[in-house]
Design a protein around this motif. Structure first.
Motif, PDB file in Angstrom:
ATOM      1  N   THR A  11      -1.414 -10.706  -2.901  1.00 33.20           N
ATOM      2  CA  THR A  11      -1.306  -9.879  -4.104  1.00 33.20           C
ATOM      3  C   THR A  11      -2.579  -9.966  -4.935  1.00 33.20           C
ATOM      4  O   THR A  11      -3.070  -8.951  -5.462  1.00 33.20           O
ATOM      5  CB  THR A  11      -0.093 -10.325  -4.943  1.00 33.20           C
ATOM      6  N   ARG A  12      -3.151 -11.178  -5.053  1.00 35.39           N
ATOM      7  CA  ARG A  12      -4.422 -11.311  -5.782  1.00 35.39           C
ATOM      8  C   ARG A  12      -5.525 -10.501  -5.097  1.00 35.39           C
ATOM      9  O   ARG A  12      -6.306  -9.808  -5.767  1.00 35.39           O
ATOM     10  CB  ARG A  12      -4.855 -12.773  -5.854  1.00 35.39           C
ATOM     11  N   LEU A  13      -5.595 -10.601  -3.780  1.00 27.84           N
ATOM     12  CA  LEU A  13      -6.663  -9.910  -3.063  1.00 27.84           C
ATOM     13  C   LEU A  13      -6.532  -8.395  -3.181  1.00 27.84           C
ATOM     14  O   LEU A  13      -7.536  -7.679  -3.314  1.00 27.84           O
ATOM     15  CB  LEU A  13      -6.645 -10.325  -1.585  1.00 27.84           C
ATOM     16  N   LEU A  16      -9.585  -5.584  -2.838  1.00 27.28           N
ATOM     17  CA  LEU A  16     -10.240  -5.645  -1.533  1.00 27.28           C
ATOM     18  C   LEU A  16      -9.634  -4.614  -0.588  1.00 27.28           C
ATOM     19  O   LEU A  16      -8.412  -4.462  -0.537  1.00 27.28           O
ATOM     20  CB  LEU A  16     -10.077  -7.033  -0.918  1.00 27.28           C
ATOM     21  N   PRO A  17     -10.447  -3.920   0.195  1.00 25.26           N
ATOM     22  CA  PRO A  17      -9.913  -3.002   1.206  1.00 25.26           C
ATOM     23  C   PRO A  17      -9.325  -3.789   2.375  1.00 25.26           C
ATOM     24  O   PRO A  17      -9.541  -5.009   2.487  1.00 25.26           O
ATOM     25  CB  PRO A  17     -11.153  -2.210   1.640  1.00 25.26           C
ATOM     26  N   PRO A  18      -8.578  -3.144   3.281  1.00 24.51           N
ATOM     27  CA  PRO A  18      -7.989  -3.853   4.422  1.00 24.51           C
ATOM     28  C   PRO A  18      -8.995  -4.654   5.236  1.00 24.51           C
ATOM     29  O   PRO A  18      -8.700  -5.768   5.685  1.00 24.51           O
ATOM     30  CB  PRO A  18      -7.374  -2.713   5.252  1.00 24.51           C
ATOM     31  N   THR A  21     -11.051  -9.920   6.827  1.00 17.98           N
ATOM     32  CA  THR A  21     -12.194 -10.828   6.972  1.00 17.98           C
ATOM     33  C   THR A  21     -11.903 -12.175   6.317  1.00 17.98           C
ATOM     34  O   THR A  21     -12.176 -13.236   6.891  1.00 17.98           O
ATOM     35  CB  THR A  21     -13.451 -10.211   6.338  1.00 17.98           C
ATOM     36  N   VAL A  22     -11.345 -12.136   5.102  1.00 18.42           N
ATOM     37  CA  VAL A  22     -10.989 -13.380   4.416  1.00 18.42           C
ATOM     38  C   VAL A  22     -10.015 -14.184   5.267  1.00 18.42           C
ATOM     39  O   VAL A  22     -10.181 -15.397   5.474  1.00 18.42           O
ATOM     40  CB  VAL A  22     -10.377 -13.088   3.031  1.00 18.42           C
ATOM     41  N   LEU A  23      -8.994 -13.524   5.798  1.00 17.99           N
ATOM     42  CA  LEU A  23      -7.968 -14.223   6.565  1.00 17.99           C
ATOM     43  C   LEU A  23      -8.507 -14.752   7.893  1.00 17.99           C
ATOM     44  O   LEU A  23      -8.099 -15.814   8.369  1.00 17.99           O
ATOM     45  CB  LEU A  23      -6.776 -13.297   6.803  1.00 17.99           C
ATOM     46  N   GLN A  44       0.811  -1.213   0.000  1.00 19.68           N
ATOM     47  CA  GLN A  44       0.000   0.000   0.000  1.00 19.68           C
ATOM     48  C   GLN A  44       0.851   1.273   0.000  1.00 19.68           C
ATOM     49  O   GLN A  44       0.362   2.338  -0.340  1.00 19.68           O
ATOM     50  CB  GLN A  44      -0.953  -0.014   1.193  1.00 19.68           C
ATOM     51  N   LEU A  45       2.124   1.152   0.374  1.00 20.45           N
ATOM     52  CA  LEU A  45       3.025   2.299   0.309  1.00 20.45           C
ATOM     53  C   LEU A  45       3.602   2.488  -1.089  1.00 20.45           C
ATOM     54  O   LEU A  45       4.382   3.411  -1.320  1.00 20.45           O
ATOM     55  CB  LEU A  45       4.159   2.137   1.329  1.00 20.45           C
ATOM     56  N   GLY A  46       3.218   1.589  -2.025  1.00 24.67           N
ATOM     57  CA  GLY A  46       3.616   1.773  -3.414  1.00 24.67           C
ATOM     58  C   GLY A  46       4.801   0.954  -3.875  1.00 24.67           C
ATOM     59  O   GLY A  46       5.234   1.090  -5.027  1.00 24.67           O
TER      60      GLY A  46
END
Length: 384
Positions: free
Chosen positions: A236-238, A244-246, A251-253, A32-34
């Motif tokens: 990376t896929r998510l 997906l937002p954080p 939630t998935v994890l 997210q930091l690029g």
């Protein structure tokens, strides 16, 4: 189970929460930091490369000093390393560079603590019949950590702070250090110090001469080479493919972690009825098939469902392999054999994640890499 076992289990559980938090939050913050997708993969490579190299050397330390003192030292050393990483960032060092070097240092202590836990369980459970039960409880603790760790990681991801991630992990290591104490609760007596070279060589000979151990190492090597980078690839896929937002990722994890807890408890209840060698082979096969599915299926929640299956198969394989290995090894060699087996097997993670990182740098997508890894894993298990 003895009191010493429960203390060790609590320390291991708290430490596992920190590890799961760190393994999820740090790559997500970096993404997210690029930083490029390969940066998250190389973080895992750094940890595993050092852990593999150290594993060949630290086993004799565990056998000589005892698991309790080794755990205390590794937990305390990890606190110091993470604190130093935070200081370096505030002193102006790039966050990713500091995280990379911190990850490498943590790999050294991870090799010590992993060998110490493996070697300590047979001496703490009270009777040989409870050994598999003890390892199942450890896997239950680790599975529970996959729920708690990512949930705690959501806040760190939201504020995009590498130092915060490091400090949070340092707190869990500090708590584990306090619970473990100086290892006096361990009933295992210290042994006379022999030449380190001779002790290391003795552990290597025990592995080389034991054919059943080589089977387990080959299976672990197959899984780790082909799917060692499965977590950063799924993340990376998510993040990149499904956006997906954080909160959605957490939630998935968490769902994956809850299913892992349920599966690990089932393994704890019914595992004694399964032949460990057979369970190892079937577990490895399901790991490969589910890894292929993680890349082939569309949709974030479908990926999450398959991740549950993947986690369940991994737990089943790990419990069976640990129990099988410890039943074949003399107690005075457990530290060295456990560390050597882990280093040989985890060298596959280093090779696999490094290869994936290079391929990602050349434009390969996470989906294609997961499919290829699953195919390679199934083929390798078939050959084994």
């Amino acid at each position: 189970m003895t009191t010493a076992f429960w203390r060790t289990l609590w320390a291991y559980a708290i430490n596992s929460v920190g590890d799961e938090f760190y393994a999820v939050a740090l790559p997500l913050v970096v993404l997210q930091l690029g930083y490029p997708a390969s940066a998250a993969t190389f973080l895992r490579t750094a940890v595993m490369a050092v852990a593999v190299a150290a594993g060949f050397l630290v086993g004799h330390v565990v056998d000589r000093r005892g698991p309790g003192r080794s755990l205390f030292g590794s937990y305390a050393g990890s606190v110091a390393v993470l604190a130093l990483g935070v200081v370096c960032i505030f002193a102006g060092v790039d966050g990713y560079v500091a995280a990379l070097f911190t990850a490498a240092a943590l790999g050294l202590f991870a090799a010590v603590s992993a060998a110490a836990v493996d070697a300590g369980v047979p001496h703490l459970v009270g009777s040989p019949d409870q050994m598999r039960h003890g390892y199942s409880l450890l896997e239950s603790a680790r599975a529970t950590a996959t729920v708690v760790g990512p949930a705690l990681g959501g806040f760190a991801v939201a504020v995009r702070s590498v130092p915060l991630v490091m400090l949070a992990n340092a707190v869990t290591f500090a708590a584990a250090t306090l619970i473990t104490g100086r290892g006096r609760a361990f009933p295992m007596p210290e042994r006379k110090a022999d030449s380190a070279v001779r002790q290391i060589a003795e552990g290597l000979r025990a592995v080389v001469r034991n054919r059943p151990l080589r089977l387990g190492i080959c299976l672990s090597l197959t899984i780790n080479i082909s799917l060692g980078a499965e977590q950063p690839l799924v993340l990376t896929r998510l993040v990149r493919e499904f956006a997906l937002p954080p909160v959605g990722i957490s939630t998935v994890l968490v769902v994956v972690g809850l299913s892992s807890v349920a599966i690990s408890l089932a393994v704890n209840r019914w595992a004694p009825a399964w032949p460990p060698r057979t369970a190892m082979l079937w577990g490895a096969l399901v790991v490969g098939v589910s890894g292929l599915g993680l890349g082939a299926v569309p949709g974030a929640w479908t990926v999450g469902a398959l991740y549950c299956l993947h986690a369940a198969a991994t737990i089943s394989y790990t419990v069976s392999w640990r129990s099988y290995r410890q039943s074949l090894v003399a107690p005075e060699l457990l530290g060295r054999v456990s560390a050597t087996c882990r280093s040989l097997a985890h060298s596959g993670v280093v090779l696999g994640t490094a290869a994936v990182g290079v391929l990602q740098s050349t434009g390969a997508g996470a989906r294609a890499l997961l499919i290829a890894g699953g195919v390679l894993c199934v083929a390798g298990v078939g050959a084994a």
